[in-house]
Enzyme design. Structure first.
Site, PDB file in Angstrom:
ATOM      1  N   GLY A  43       0.913  -1.157   0.001  1.00 39.05           N
ATOM      2  CA  GLY A  43       0.031   0.091   0.006  1.00 39.05           C
ATOM      3  C   GLY A  43       0.776   1.166  -0.043  1.00 39.05           C
ATOM      4  O   GLY A  43       1.906   1.214  -0.596  1.00 39.05           O
ATOM      5  N   ALA A  45       2.125   2.873   2.532  1.00 38.37           N
ATOM      6  CA  ALA A  45       3.322   2.882   3.085  1.00 38.37           C
ATOM      7  C   ALA A  45       4.394   1.904   2.647  1.00 38.37           C
ATOM      8  O   ALA A  45       5.755   2.154   2.483  1.00 38.37           O
ATOM      9  CB  ALA A  45       3.310   2.451   4.713  1.00 38.37           C
ATOM     10  N   HIS A 267     -16.473   4.962  10.520  1.00 35.73           N
ATOM     11  CA  HIS A 267     -16.735   6.187   9.703  1.00 35.73           C
ATOM     12  C   HIS A 267     -18.193   6.335   9.549  1.00 35.73           C
ATOM     13  O   HIS A 267     -18.911   5.582   9.389  1.00 35.73           O
ATOM     14  CB  HIS A 267     -16.177   5.814   8.306  1.00 35.73           C
ATOM     15  CG  HIS A 267     -16.059   6.955   7.376  1.00 35.73           C
ATOM     16  ND1 HIS A 267     -17.241   7.673   6.949  1.00 35.73           N
ATOM     17  CD2 HIS A 267     -14.922   7.587   7.102  1.00 35.73           C
ATOM     18  CE1 HIS A 267     -16.522   8.792   6.095  1.00 35.73           C
ATOM     19  NE2 HIS A 267     -15.312   8.656   6.129  1.00 35.73           N
ATOM     20  N   ARG A 331     -15.211  12.436  13.034  1.00 33.58           N
ATOM     21  CA  ARG A 331     -15.904  11.086  12.585  1.00 33.58           C
ATOM     22  C   ARG A 331     -16.399  10.426  13.859  1.00 33.58           C
ATOM     23  O   ARG A 331     -17.569   9.968  13.633  1.00 33.58           O
ATOM     24  CB  ARG A 331     -14.855  10.282  12.012  1.00 33.58           C
ATOM     25  CG  ARG A 331     -14.387  10.745  10.577  1.00 33.58           C
ATOM     26  CD  ARG A 331     -13.417   9.801  10.123  1.00 33.58           C
ATOM     27  NE  ARG A 331     -13.274  10.272   8.916  1.00 33.58           N
ATOM     28  CZ  ARG A 331     -12.132   9.859   7.723  1.00 33.58           C
ATOM     29  NH1 ARG A 331     -11.487   8.997   8.417  1.00 33.58           N
ATOM     30  NH2 ARG A 331     -11.894  10.512   6.779  1.00 33.58           N
ATOM     31  N   HIS A 402     -14.153   1.485   9.841  1.00 32.20           N
ATOM     32  CA  HIS A 402     -13.153   1.910   8.730  1.00 32.20           C
ATOM     33  C   HIS A 402     -11.742   2.015   8.505  1.00 32.20           C
ATOM     34  O   HIS A 402     -10.944   1.814   7.781  1.00 32.20           O
ATOM     35  CB  HIS A 402     -13.819   3.581   8.437  1.00 32.20           C
ATOM     36  CG  HIS A 402     -13.065   4.190   7.214  1.00 32.20           C
ATOM     37  ND1 HIS A 402     -13.066   3.881   5.936  1.00 32.20           N
ATOM     38  CD2 HIS A 402     -12.344   5.264   7.218  1.00 32.20           C
ATOM     39  CE1 HIS A 402     -12.527   4.630   5.371  1.00 32.20           C
ATOM     40  NE2 HIS A 402     -11.831   5.633   6.149  1.00 32.20           N
ATOM     41  N   ARG A 436      -8.513   9.317  14.177  1.00 27.96           N
ATOM     42  CA  ARG A 436      -7.702   9.747  13.107  1.00 27.96           C
ATOM     43  C   ARG A 436      -8.647  10.752  12.251  1.00 27.96           C
ATOM     44  O   ARG A 436      -9.858  10.515  12.006  1.00 27.96           O
ATOM     45  CB  ARG A 436      -7.370   8.666  12.035  1.00 27.96           C
ATOM     46  CG  ARG A 436      -6.606   9.213  10.845  1.00 27.96           C
ATOM     47  CD  ARG A 436      -6.133   8.149   9.939  1.00 27.96           C
ATOM     48  NE  ARG A 436      -7.355   7.338   9.359  1.00 27.96           N
ATOM     49  CZ  ARG A 436      -8.162   7.961   8.367  1.00 27.96           C
ATOM     50  NH1 ARG A 436      -7.863   9.128   7.868  1.00 27.96           N
ATOM     51  NH2 ARG A 436      -8.946   7.219   7.835  1.00 27.96           N
TER      52      ARG A 436
END
Ligand code: FES
Lengths: 638, 248
Positions: A43, A45, A267, A331, A402, A436
């Protein structure tokens, strides 16, 4: 017994990273090629790390279980990526991004890491532009920005609604260049099944080739895991079907501390479940909340269609409860408010688990064309899935798992409690605390991969000087045998229930007892049921086919086996954190008006769990967190 | 809904495959196509039969993993929609549905409906990038790019690498895939220094992988779930001739 040394450099937070970079040891360019590094996951990272490390001259062995590195789930991120460029002259700065991220994380992240993340955010955008990422532009040709959930400045860069895709393709192209140049050896369709330690250091991995079934070992000087998050422990989530906890969980079993597993993000804007067949949930970008208004009927059980409910009988609950952030509240807050409304019997749609996201006002104010230009592809996607036209009737949305903020514990250098094992992106716990913010996951994945690990891994290699090992070492043979035995065991059970039925049952249990709201009682119930379910799985699962060829049931069974252990860890963590913060909401700990109630005196720390053997309760350690720059305060979005 | 499914079953790359019939009742119109296959697979497992293997992951139309030729059409009947986003309400009760893997010599079958698309990766590895090492970059705004160019580049960059264009093409050509990548990079100022070498390298690799050549039938554009335009192929051809005649 694990020890937690966060290795945060001394000095003011604004200077730590610069100072550290100046002090870290380097490896001579000619010597870099003598080192082999394993990167698992491709991905943002993983691809960014593999490409950057190969550019520096290291030998990289890179692994993905997908048929191509480009399929990693970073590709599905829609909204954007934050960076403290202050191109909009609206008061943004590195400091403000740092401040917002610490506050948004509900004061459960490490200040030093977050500051560094805000610093490198500006380099990420530059790097991506150089690679050819087609970010949105203004007519003058300069980069465009938008504001995004939880921020009062416009600092989010985006590429239509496909920012994750474009950033991943950028990293994938950099990775592909290195594969073509022979500096990265790419292993597609190979799944990591175990981490191999030699003399206490991470020295390699064991994999299963998903096409031939072959179990193999790979040795290296250090191992980097960038394998994403574990939201699929809930079965239904916005994660891709194959996302799993296996790599990081197996590393945990080998001694890597697992930090804050209970920080899971729900989410707020996903398409509600349509029936028992549901296999995953689809996110509707949070950007929709810029122009959509969220509401439910004021009266319980009001079954009238949306257009027959007059304005005065609608409850725009986010605008009512949080007047200054309204529909753009963070969120965790937006998700919980939706759950409350539905639990109160005011949910809409089949099953009553949905709330309206209504564009009628915006269409009226801005015209249908403007809305179509902004969100056209999302509206089409909604219609494709639900068969309803959101220009005509409001969308129905409901929260869904999420992202997971918890992950393997890492120090400032992104190294876990196992020397040599480094963990990047969503797989680690470091930067987002208990919640986050939108558009920060892409930033962290790329920040870790492009701008942190290339520095810190050199320092590790130069400081450690471990002897070379090969896969002939007995530790590799042992790990291979264990992996082969587990595969055989799964195939031999030949029970009656499919892997999917176990996964679904586990997911429902976790969503019910350890989802958006948790209580001591619900967690204890989960902790009672999970071991039973695990026992049933190992007694009664049915895995068809053989181990020597492509066998998707077998792959899934191995992942679910790990989720069945990991779920318990998640619940222990949720149980022992007797406070509410960010994505972790314990119903017992809330203010009079239902807001999360932190307990800074007792819980201003990261909980780091040490594996204590199967069926033993894991051991909880603490990394105390200090807030010298952003002072502990109650988050308020009112 | 009740369906009759005719599905390609093939044990592995070396064995022969054949179409096998399955009856499936209780299909809900709200299911996605892949959820319908999930239901079938659960039934097969219950009968101790091997489930149908198919590639998929994100199930939201972006990763490019899902494939399937459904009633002869890559990704099935709905325009601009991947198989994972296709829903059963597009089919009728009692309908017969034929499900096959991508068919192309450069995409060999691995098992059932799963094919090997690593040839796409190898094409990208030859030149589908801009050479910009990490750390090389200057400030992003020092390079203004007109909105028109950026948007056009983005349209080409939307390709998900699924391979439907190849599966749709009677020649098994990968032209649309390759051209989309070339346009994405070639429309941006950053992509100019390597524009010529890129097109030569990628086209050469495309040929080497055994993809057919383009005869302008445009079935690729019709099948593309992201509606990538065949104009990109024209741009690729122009760049290719320019680079081969006048050098890179
Ligand atoms: S499964 Fe990802 S595009 Fe269909």
């Amino acid at each position: 017994m694990i020890t937690l040394d966060s290795k945060i450099p001394s000095g003011p937070v604004t200077e730590k990273w610069d100072k550290h970079r100046a002090e870290m040891k380097l490896i001579n360019p000619a010597n870099k090629r003598k080192y082999t590094l394993i990167v698992v996951g491709t991905g943002l990272a993983g691809s960014a790390a593999a490409a950057s490390l190969a550019e520096l001259g290291y030998n990289v062995e890179c692994f993905t279980f997908h048929d191509s590195p480009r399929r990693a789930h970073s590709i599905a991120a829609q909204g954007g990526i934050n960076a403290a460029k202050n191109y909009q002259n609206d008061g943004d700065s590195i400091w403000r991004l740092f401040y917002d991220t610490v506050k948004g994380g509900d004061f459960r992240a490490r200040e030093a890491n977050v500051y560094r993340l805000a610093q490198v955010s500006v380099n990420i955008i530059d790097q991506c532009v150089a690679q050819g990422v087609p970010f949105a532009r203004e007519y003058g040709g300069y980069l465009a920005n938008r504001s995004f959930g939880g921020a009062q400045v416009s600092r989010t860069f985006y590429a239509k609604g496909q920012t994750g895709q474009q950033l991943l393709l950028g990293a994938y192209s950099a990775l592909s260049r290195q594969i073509g140049a022979g500096t990265v050896k790419m292993h597609n369709r190979k799944e990591m099944l175990d981490l191999v330690l030699v003399e206490g250091h991470a020295r390699g991995i064991v994999t299963r080739d998903l096409v031939s079934g072959k179990i193999e070992s790979f040795a290296a000087d250090a191992v980097i895991l960038a394998t994403g998050g574990y939201a699929n422990v809930f079965y239904l989530s916005t994660n891709a079907k194959a996302c799993n906890v296996t790599s990081i969980y197996r590393a945990h079993k080998k001694g890597a501390g697992f930090a804050n597993p209970c920080y899971t993000q729900i989410h707020p804007t996903c398409i509600p479940v349509s029936g028992d067949h549901q296999s995953k949930l689809t996110l509707m970008s949070e950007s929709l909340r810029n122009d959509g208004r969220i509401w439910v009927p004021k009266a319980k059980g009001d079954k009238r269609p949306a257009d027959q409910i007059p304005e005065s009988e609608r409850d725009y609950y986010l605008e009512r409860k949080y007047p200054s952030f309204g529909n753009l509240s963070p969120r965790d807050i937006a998700s919980r408010a939706a759950k409350e409304a539905c639990d109160d019997g005011r949910g809409v749609g089949p099953g009553g688990y949905g709330v309206y996201l209504d564009f009628a006002d915006s269409i009226h104010r801005l015209s249908e064309e403007t809305i179509a230009e902004r969100y056209g592809n999302l509206f089409e996607m909604y219609e494709r899935i639900t068969g309803e036209n959101p220009y005509k009737s409001p969308m129905r949305i409901y929260p869904a798992p999420h992202y997971t903020m918890g992950g393997l514990w890492v120090d400032y250098n992104l190294m876990s409690t196992i020397p040599g094992l480094h963990v990047l992106g969503e797989a680690n716990f470091s930067d987002h605390g208990a919640n986050r913010l939108g558009a920060s996951a892409l930033m962290q994945g790329l920040g870790d991969g492009y701008f942190v690990i290339p520095y810190t891994i050199g320092h590790y290699l130069a400081s450690e000087k471990t002897a070379k090992v090969t896969t002939d070492h007995p530790e590799f043979k042992k790990a291979e045998q264990e992996a082969t035995a587990q595969t055989q065991r799964l195939l031999n059970i030949n029970g009656k229930r499919s892997t999917n039925s176990f996964h679904r049952e586990l997911g429902l249990l976790m969503w019910d007892k350890c989802g958006m709201a948790r209580t001591e009682q619900s967690l204890k119930e989960a902790l009672k049921r999970i071991p039973e379910l695990r026992e049933e799985f190992w007694r009664d699962v049915k895995v068809t086919g053989v181990g020597e060829e492509l066998n998707q049931s077998l792959e899934h069974a191995g992942r679910v086996a790990d989720f069945l252990e990991f779920a318990e860890l998640l619940c222990y963590d949720a149980l022992e954190r007797e406070e509410s913060c960010g994505g972790h909401f314990r119903s017992e700990y809330q203010t009079e008006d239902g807001e999360a109630l932190r307990n800074d005196e007792k819980f201003c720390h990261a909980a780091v769990w040490e594996y204590a053997g199967s069926n033993n309760k894991p051991i909880r350690h603490k990394e105390e967190l200090t807030f010298d720059n952003v002072h502990l305060a109650t988050r308020s979005y009112k | 809904m009740k369906l009759v499914l005719k599905i390609w079953r093939q044990q592995n790359g070396n064995s022969e495959g054949k179409i096998v019939d399955y009856m499936l009742d209780d299909v809900s119109p709200d299911m996605s196509f892949l959820e319908m296959l999930d239901v079938l697979n659960e039934k097969l497992i219950a009968k101790n039969e091997e489930p149908v293997a198919f590639d998929h992951d994100c199930r939201e139309g972006i990763c490019g993993a899902c494939s399937l030729i459904i009633n002869g059409v890559p990704h099935g009947p709905e325009k601009a929609t991947t198989t994972c986003q296709l829903h059963m309400r597009k089919f009728n009760d009692g309908e017969e549905i034929v499900i096959e893997p991508w068919r192309a010599s450069a995409f060999p079958v691995i098992k059932d409906l799963v094919v090997d698309r690593s040839s796409f990766d190898r094409i990208i590895q030859k030149g589908g990038f801009i050479t910009a090492n990490t750390g090389n970059a200057q400030d992003g705004n020092t390079l203004p790019i007109s909105k028109i160019d950026a948007d056009a580049s983005m349209d080409a960059a939307a390709c998900i690498g699924c391979g439907a264009c190849v599966a749709a093409c009677k020649n098994g050509s990968a032209s649309l895939f390759v051209a989309a990548k070339l346009s994405h990079l070639g429309l941006l100022p950053q992509g100019q220094p390597e524009r010529g070498s890129r097109v030569l390298a990628m086209v050469m690799q495309m040929d080497e992988e055994g993809f057919g050549s383009c005869t302008n039938t445009y079935d690729c554009e019709a099948a593309c779930p992201k509606e990538i335009s065949v104009k990109n192929i024209a741009r690729m051809n122009r760049d290719f001739f320019k680079a081969s005649l006048f050098g890179v």
